[in-house]
Enzyme design. Structure first.
Site, PDB file in Angstrom:
ATOM      1  N   ASP A  64     -45.773 -30.003  58.999  1.00  0.00           N
ATOM      2  CA  ASP A  64     -44.486 -29.350  59.259  1.00  0.00           C
ATOM      3  C   ASP A  64     -43.660 -29.132  58.000  1.00  0.00           C
ATOM      4  O   ASP A  64     -42.425 -29.181  58.027  1.00  0.00           O
ATOM      5  CB  ASP A  64     -43.643 -30.150  60.282  1.00  0.00           C
ATOM      6  CG  ASP A  64     -44.433 -30.470  61.524  1.00  0.00           C
ATOM      7  OD1 ASP A  64     -45.117 -29.554  62.006  1.00  0.00           O
ATOM      8  OD2 ASP A  64     -44.375 -31.611  61.993  1.00  0.00           O
ATOM      9  N   LYS A 104     -45.468 -24.582  55.782  1.00  0.00           N
ATOM     10  CA  LYS A 104     -46.608 -23.862  55.183  1.00  0.00           C
ATOM     11  C   LYS A 104     -46.701 -22.437  55.707  1.00  0.00           C
ATOM     12  O   LYS A 104     -47.070 -21.533  54.975  1.00  0.00           O
ATOM     13  CB  LYS A 104     -47.921 -24.591  55.504  1.00  0.00           C
ATOM     14  CG  LYS A 104     -47.997 -25.973  54.910  1.00  0.00           C
ATOM     15  CD  LYS A 104     -49.279 -26.684  55.328  1.00  0.00           C
ATOM     16  CE  LYS A 104     -49.353 -27.029  56.791  1.00  0.00           C
ATOM     17  NZ  LYS A 104     -48.421 -28.068  57.251  1.00  0.00           N
ATOM     18  N   GLY A 133     -48.827 -25.823  64.293  1.00  0.00           N
ATOM     19  CA  GLY A 133     -47.814 -24.880  64.755  1.00  0.00           C
ATOM     20  C   GLY A 133     -47.139 -24.297  63.530  1.00  0.00           C
ATOM     21  O   GLY A 133     -46.276 -24.911  62.940  1.00  0.00           O
ATOM     22  N   HIS A 134     -47.605 -23.133  63.097  1.00  0.00           N
ATOM     23  CA  HIS A 134     -47.074 -22.520  61.876  1.00  0.00           C
ATOM     24  C   HIS A 134     -46.022 -21.463  62.249  1.00  0.00           C
ATOM     25  O   HIS A 134     -46.343 -20.454  62.863  1.00  0.00           O
ATOM     26  CB  HIS A 134     -48.215 -21.928  61.039  1.00  0.00           C
ATOM     27  CG  HIS A 134     -49.147 -22.984  60.523  1.00  0.00           C
ATOM     28  ND1 HIS A 134     -50.398 -22.721  60.033  1.00  0.00           N
ATOM     29  CD2 HIS A 134     -48.988 -24.321  60.427  1.00  0.00           C
ATOM     30  CE1 HIS A 134     -50.968 -23.856  59.656  1.00  0.00           C
ATOM     31  NE2 HIS A 134     -50.138 -24.839  59.894  1.00  0.00           N
ATOM     32  N   GLN A 157     -51.653 -29.180  59.290  1.00  0.00           N
ATOM     33  CA  GLN A 157     -51.160 -30.563  59.195  1.00  0.00           C
ATOM     34  C   GLN A 157     -50.785 -30.883  57.734  1.00  0.00           C
ATOM     35  O   GLN A 157     -50.366 -29.984  57.023  1.00  0.00           O
ATOM     36  CB  GLN A 157     -52.184 -31.577  59.759  1.00  0.00           C
ATOM     37  CG  GLN A 157     -52.351 -31.505  61.275  1.00  0.00           C
ATOM     38  CD  GLN A 157     -53.316 -30.438  61.733  1.00  0.00           C
ATOM     39  OE1 GLN A 157     -54.400 -30.307  61.207  1.00  0.00           O
ATOM     40  NE2 GLN A 157     -52.928 -29.653  62.716  1.00  0.00           N
TER      41      GLN A 157
HETATM   42  P1  IMP Z   1     -53.776 -34.708  66.843  1.00  0.00           P
HETATM   43  O1  IMP Z   1     -54.032 -33.888  65.635  1.00  0.00           O
HETATM   44  O2  IMP Z   1     -53.288 -33.918  68.012  1.00  0.00           O
HETATM   45  O3  IMP Z   1     -54.933 -35.607  67.193  1.00  0.00           O
HETATM   46  O4  IMP Z   1     -52.554 -35.718  66.503  1.00  0.00           O
HETATM   47  C1  IMP Z   1     -52.685 -36.761  65.535  1.00  0.00           C
HETATM   48  C2  IMP Z   1     -51.406 -36.930  64.748  1.00  0.00           C
HETATM   49  O5  IMP Z   1     -51.205 -35.788  63.922  1.00  0.00           O
HETATM   50  C3  IMP Z   1     -50.145 -37.058  65.601  1.00  0.00           C
HETATM   51  O6  IMP Z   1     -49.231 -37.907  64.930  1.00  0.00           O
HETATM   52  C4  IMP Z   1     -49.586 -35.646  65.618  1.00  0.00           C
HETATM   53  O7  IMP Z   1     -48.208 -35.612  65.863  1.00  0.00           O
HETATM   54  C5  IMP Z   1     -49.928 -35.206  64.210  1.00  0.00           C
HETATM   55  N1  IMP Z   1     -50.072 -33.752  64.075  1.00  0.00           N
HETATM   56  C6  IMP Z   1     -51.088 -32.995  64.473  1.00  0.00           C
HETATM   57  N2  IMP Z   1     -50.878 -31.707  64.159  1.00  0.00           N
HETATM   58  C7  IMP Z   1     -49.709 -31.660  63.528  1.00  0.00           C
HETATM   59  C8  IMP Z   1     -48.960 -30.612  62.908  1.00  0.00           C
HETATM   60  O8  IMP Z   1     -49.366 -29.436  62.869  1.00  0.00           O
HETATM   61  N3  IMP Z   1     -47.781 -30.974  62.343  1.00  0.00           N
HETATM   62  C9  IMP Z   1     -47.347 -32.257  62.323  1.00  0.00           C
HETATM   63  N4  IMP Z   1     -48.011 -33.266  62.870  1.00  0.00           N
HETATM   64  C10 IMP Z   1     -49.180 -32.976  63.466  1.00  0.00           C
END
Ligand code: IMP
Length: 421
Positions: free
Chosen positions: A12, A15, A39-40, A222
């Site tokens: 977040d 990017k 989520g971009h 991420q």
């Molecule tokens: P997962 O990727 O859904 O398995 O989540 C694992 C961890 O990564 C959790 O803490 C999510 O909140 C975090 N996470 C996954 N995708 C994002 C992102 O695009 N932005 C911020 N945190 C993320």
């Protein structure tokens, strides 16, 4: 010049906006890991786009967008995004390529994601529940279903039957509703039809494009601190956002990468659980969340907010060989009297300047801050010289600490609200 844009914090960082700005000067934008957990957010004119799976380059007419083999693809999510973009007049035909080797997110992955989270309340990760972790588990257990498998109905059927039989045993044990292999098979056959024009051997495609001198932009999803190897394990995602993930997630060699840009938010946020030394759990944290609209673009969850942690960012600079930084959301800190930056930790009475591997040690780290005088207004500023001198001092300190330049400063959500130095 082929550039990687990677998040230097817990995701977040903004990017989407940076990729959108750089995309106008490249030919191909490539995603290499993660899936629709990302989520971009990109604001163009009055419209706000939130992209989960399709690279942010799609908003520039004529750019090719590649979903690499390291990405986990949820066909339902892809088709939903495609439909939304098409309604807005953005055509995907001949512009989006999905790797044959990418793994498919299946309905049972999403159920498993939720079940797993519910069964481990104490160390709940706080995932996005998009089935990302379970999909990568199947990939590494060699039971995953790949995009190219969708085009071979018999193979698809037998793989689904095998996996569903296994998952149903588990669901029965948890008194949950079981899946019908046949229903999933029929649904994925339909997906196969809709996705087939986009499916490509992206490994050869990208290598050929690189040889021909096409300009490539790699979009990390991420952030580095969520990397399964280098992040704050187990509170991480299941892929490698760091630079190594680019090579395994595209099939390009390291020679295809010229430059690495880290995206750093002027403060820190984290969504989901896990230690966060510079977290602000007071009113100021709430104020930053409100000013910065710090709510998850995928899940809507409130993000935890805190001061900029340069120990973490320096670790990300080292891991990725970053050449430059794009700093985002500096305007969110406008009007504060004082701004703090974490420059080291105190761990069990000792000062340290590294990120411990042990989660319990990291959890015991107390931030050591450097204090900065706040500034009045950076919102909407478009040239570096027009920044308040206190903001310049903040940026200068960050550059000195990290040893690399801040080449972009974003001062608002609009495309035009950016300083390129
Ligand atoms: P997962 O990727 O859904 O398995 O989540 C694992 C961890 O990564 C959790 O803490 C999510 O909140 C975090 N996470 C996954 N995708 C994002 C992102 O695009 N932005 C911020 N945190 C993320």
């Amino acid at each position: 010049m082929n550039r990687l844009v990677v998040g230097a914090q817990w995701g977040d960082e903004g990017k989407g906006k940076i990729v959108d700005i750089l995309a106008k000067d490249v030919d191909i934008v490539v995603r290499y890991q993660g899936g629709s957990n990302a989520g971009h957010t990109v604001c163009v004119g009055d419209q706000t786009f939130i992209l989960h799976l399709i690279p942010s380059g799609i908003l520039h007419p004529g750019k090719i967008c590649v979903i690499g083999n390291g990405v986990v693809v949820d066909p339902a999510s892809f088709l939903e995004e495609k439909e939304t973009l098409e309604k807005l007049g953005i055509d995907l035909d001949n512009r989006v390529l999905i790797s044959q080797k990418a793994h498919l997110v299946m309905p049972y992955h999403k159920v498993l994601d939720t079940l797993k989270e519910e069964s481990i309340r104490k160390t709940k990760i706080g995932t996005t529940k998009r089935g990302i972790g379970p999909c990568y588990v199947d990939k590494h257990a060699r039971t995953g279903i790949r995009v190219c498998d969708m085009l071979e109905p018999d193979l698809l059927k037998s793989k689904i039957e095998h996996n569903v039989a296994e998952i149903n045993r588990l669901l029965k044990h948890h008194n949950q509703e079981e899946f019908s292999a046949n229903e999933i098979y029929e649904t994925y056959l339909k997906y196969a039809q809709k996705l087939s024009p986009f499916i490509e051997n992206t490994v050869y495609y990208l290598n050929e494009a690189w040889k021909q001198g096409k300009r490539l932009l790699f979009e990390g999803a991420q952030g580095c601190l969520l990397d399964v190897d280098f992040g704050t394990y187990p509170f991480v995602t299941s892929s490698n956002p760091t630079v190594g993930g680019l090579f395994t997630g595209t099939g390009l060699s390291h020679k295809a990468l010229d430059r690495v840009m880290g995206v750093v938010k002027a403060y820190t946020t984290r969504v989901g659980n896990g230690p966060f030394p510079s977290e602000l759990t007071d009113e100021l944290g709430d104020e930053i969340r409100n000013r910065g609209s710090e709510y998850g673009a995928t899940t809507g969850r409130p993000r935890r907010c805190g001061w900029l942690d340069l120990v973490l960012v320096k670790y990300a600079v080292m891991l990725n060989g970053m050449d430059e930084i794009a700093m985002t959301k500096i305007d969110v800190l406008d009007g504060l009297d004082e701004i703090m930056v974490c420059v080291a930790y105190e761990l069990d009475g000792k000062r340290i300047e590294y990120v411990p591997s042990s989660l319990s040690e990291f959890g015991r780290c107390k931030p050591i801050y450097e204090r900065f005088k706040g500034w009045e207004k950076t919102a909407g500023v478009e040239t570096y010289d027009a920044l308040p001198k206190e903001a310049m001092e903040y940026i200068r300190f960050i550059e000195e600490y990290l040893g690399i330049p801040v080449t972009y400063v974003s001062t608002g959500s609009k495309r035009s609200q950016i300083i390129a130095r």
